[in-house]
Design a protein around this motif. Structure first.
Motif, mmCIF file in Angstrom:
data_model
loop_
_atom_site.group_PDB
_atom_site.id
_atom_site.type_symbol
_atom_site.label_atom_id
_atom_site.label_comp_id
_atom_site.label_asym_id
_atom_site.label_seq_id
_atom_site.Cartn_x
_atom_site.Cartn_y
_atom_site.Cartn_z
ATOM 1 N N LEU A 175 -1.314 2.139 13.713
ATOM 2 C CA LEU A 175 -0.033 2.848 13.571
ATOM 3 C C LEU A 175 1.122 1.931 13.982
ATOM 4 O O LEU A 175 2.173 1.918 13.336
ATOM 5 C CB LEU A 175 -0.028 4.117 14.427
ATOM 6 N N GLN A 176 0.909 1.157 15.044
ATOM 7 C CA GLN A 176 1.951 0.214 15.483
ATOM 8 C C GLN A 176 2.222 -0.817 14.381
ATOM 9 O O GLN A 176 3.371 -1.121 14.072
ATOM 10 C CB GLN A 176 1.540 -0.489 16.778
ATOM 11 N N ASP A 177 1.122 -1.330 13.777
ATOM 12 C CA ASP A 177 1.268 -2.291 12.673
ATOM 13 C C ASP A 177 2.102 -1.676 11.555
ATOM 14 O O ASP A 177 3.013 -2.312 11.027
ATOM 15 C CB ASP A 177 -0.100 -2.665 12.076
ATOM 16 N N VAL A 178 1.726 -0.449 11.169
ATOM 17 C CA VAL A 178 2.425 0.233 10.066
ATOM 18 C C VAL A 178 3.899 0.361 10.410
ATOM 19 O O VAL A 178 4.774 0.058 9.592
ATOM 20 C CB VAL A 178 1.801 1.623 9.802
ATOM 21 N N HIS A 179 4.163 0.788 11.625
ATOM 22 C CA HIS A 179 5.552 0.982 12.054
ATOM 23 C C HIS A 179 6.321 -0.338 11.995
ATOM 24 O O HIS A 179 7.435 -0.406 11.479
ATOM 25 C CB HIS A 179 5.564 1.533 13.489
ATOM 26 N N ARG A 180 5.679 -1.412 12.491
ATOM 27 C CA ARG A 180 6.301 -2.729 12.494
ATOM 28 C C ARG A 180 6.590 -3.187 11.062
ATOM 29 O O ARG A 180 7.684 -3.635 10.738
ATOM 30 C CB ARG A 180 5.368 -3.734 13.191
ATOM 31 N N LEU A 181 5.586 -3.039 10.183
ATOM 32 C CA LEU A 181 5.749 -3.451 8.785
ATOM 33 C C LEU A 181 6.877 -2.683 8.108
ATOM 34 O O LEU A 181 7.686 -3.249 7.374
ATOM 35 C CB LEU A 181 4.443 -3.234 8.004
ATOM 36 N N LEU A 182 6.918 -1.372 8.372
ATOM 37 C CA LEU A 182 7.943 -0.551 7.731
ATOM 38 C C LEU A 182 9.331 -0.921 8.241
ATOM 39 O O LEU A 182 10.272 -1.052 7.461
ATOM 40 C CB LEU A 182 7.683 0.939 7.985
ATOM 41 N N SER A 183 9.440 -1.117 9.567
ATOM 42 C CA SER A 183 10.767 -1.413 10.127
ATOM 43 C C SER A 183 11.220 -2.836 9.775
ATOM 44 O O SER A 183 12.417 -3.104 9.697
ATOM 45 C CB SER A 183 10.774 -1.211 11.642
ATOM 46 N N SER A 184 10.265 -3.737 9.528
ATOM 47 C CA SER A 184 10.658 -5.109 9.174
ATOM 48 C C SER A 184 10.817 -5.258 7.665
ATOM 49 O O SER A 184 11.070 -6.353 7.170
ATOM 50 C CB SER A 184 9.597 -6.100 9.682
ATOM 51 N N GLY A 185 10.620 -4.150 6.929
ATOM 52 C CA GLY A 185 10.742 -4.206 5.469
ATOM 53 C C GLY A 185 9.715 -5.131 4.844
ATOM 54 O O GLY A 185 10.000 -5.826 3.881
ATOM 55 N N GLY A 186 8.514 -5.148 5.406
ATOM 56 C CA GLY A 186 7.439 -5.993 4.878
ATOM 57 C C GLY A 186 6.996 -5.514 3.497
ATOM 58 O O GLY A 186 7.430 -4.464 3.017
ATOM 59 N N GLY A 194 -16.546 -10.397 11.943
ATOM 60 C CA GLY A 194 -16.002 -9.254 11.203
ATOM 61 C C GLY A 194 -14.555 -9.019 11.566
ATOM 62 O O GLY A 194 -13.900 -9.861 12.168
ATOM 63 N N MET A 195 -14.072 -7.888 11.147
ATOM 64 C CA MET A 195 -12.682 -7.523 11.434
ATOM 65 C C MET A 195 -12.491 -7.295 12.928
ATOM 66 O O MET A 195 -13.388 -6.808 13.589
ATOM 67 C CB MET A 195 -12.324 -6.219 10.704
ATOM 68 N N PRO A 196 -11.306 -7.657 13.435
ATOM 69 C CA PRO A 196 -11.061 -7.370 14.852
ATOM 70 C C PRO A 196 -11.069 -5.858 15.055
ATOM 71 O O PRO A 196 -10.676 -5.108 14.174
ATOM 72 C CB PRO A 196 -9.661 -7.955 15.094
ATOM 73 N N LYS A 197 -11.559 -5.447 16.206
ATOM 74 C CA LYS A 197 -11.578 -4.014 16.500
ATOM 75 C C LYS A 197 -10.157 -3.481 16.498
ATOM 76 O O LYS A 197 -9.269 -4.052 17.118
ATOM 77 C CB LYS A 197 -12.200 -3.786 17.873
ATOM 78 N N GLN A 198 -9.937 -2.397 15.775
ATOM 79 C CA GLN A 198 -8.597 -1.814 15.758
ATOM 80 C C GLN A 198 -8.664 -0.349 16.078
ATOM 81 O O GLN A 198 -9.484 0.376 15.533
ATOM 82 C CB GLN A 198 -7.971 -1.989 14.374
ATOM 83 N N THR A 199 -7.784 0.047 16.977
ATOM 84 C CA THR A 199 -7.722 1.469 17.278
ATOM 85 C C THR A 199 -6.739 2.083 16.300
ATOM 86 O O THR A 199 -5.930 1.384 15.675
ATOM 87 C CB THR A 199 -7.210 1.694 18.709
ATOM 88 N N VAL A 200 -6.823 3.389 16.167
ATOM 89 C CA VAL A 200 -5.870 4.095 15.302
ATOM 90 C C VAL A 200 -4.454 3.774 15.789
ATOM 91 O O VAL A 200 -3.552 3.512 14.992
ATOM 92 C CB VAL A 200 -6.135 5.620 15.355
ATOM 93 N N GLU A 201 -4.273 3.750 17.112
ATOM 94 C CA GLU A 201 -2.947 3.490 17.680
ATOM 95 C C GLU A 201 -2.416 2.118 17.259
ATOM 96 O O GLU A 201 -1.258 1.989 16.873
ATOM 97 C CB GLU A 201 -2.990 3.581 19.216
ATOM 98 N N SER A 202 -3.290 1.102 17.334
ATOM 99 C CA SER A 202 -2.804 -0.241 16.999
ATOM 100 C C SER A 202 -2.448 -0.344 15.522
ATOM 101 O O SER A 202 -1.498 -1.028 15.141
ATOM 102 C CB SER A 202 -3.811 -1.315 17.399
#
Length: 140
Positions: free
Chosen positions: A11-22, A1-9
């Protein structure tokens, strides 16, 4: 299944995607994931521990007249407004004649039935709560 993800992780993904202009779609799916995780987290936080299932009370035992001492015989007679004087043998006769122990056992049985019914109702309520909680968690 999907890797376990915490809300924090997430949020980090979202932040990374937004800052990298993904791509916007990646950000959206990360945010949706985060929303679901927030819901799960909120649900789990709000989930009060469920009470344990109550135990069903055991049936009252029939008290035999021979097992009663003078004090107990008098207590039975007193409860039924009967005469308390006399030797133990007379008290025993009086209790027997009035069938007071039978009456008491009937009362006990009736109380026991009521208690048992309340217990079963309570158990059913708890089991419903468990089922509802499981359903709400699995619908996430």
């Amino acid at each position: 299944g999907m890797p376990k993800q915490t809300v924090e992780s997430v949020l980090q993904d979202v932040h990374r995607l937004l800052s990298s202009g993904g791509p916007r779609s990646a950000v959206r799916s990360a945010l949706e994931r985060r929303g679901r995780l927030e819901c799960v987290k909120a649900l789990l936080a709000s989930a009060a521990p469920l009470p344990a299932l109550p135990t069903i009370p055991s049936e009252p035992r029939v008290r035999t007249i021979d097992s009663l001492n003078v004090e107990e015989l008098k207590a039975v007679l007193r409860k039924h407004g009967a005469k308390l004087s006399g030797r133990k043998a007379e008290l025993v006769e009086r209790v027997k004649d009035g069938m007071y122990l039978n009456v008491e056992h009937e009362e006990e049985l009736f109380k026991h039935q009521q208690l048992k019914q309340e217990t079963l109702t309570r158990s059913a309520e708890i089991e419903m709560q468990v089922a509802q909680r499981a359903a709400s968690l699995s619908s996430i």
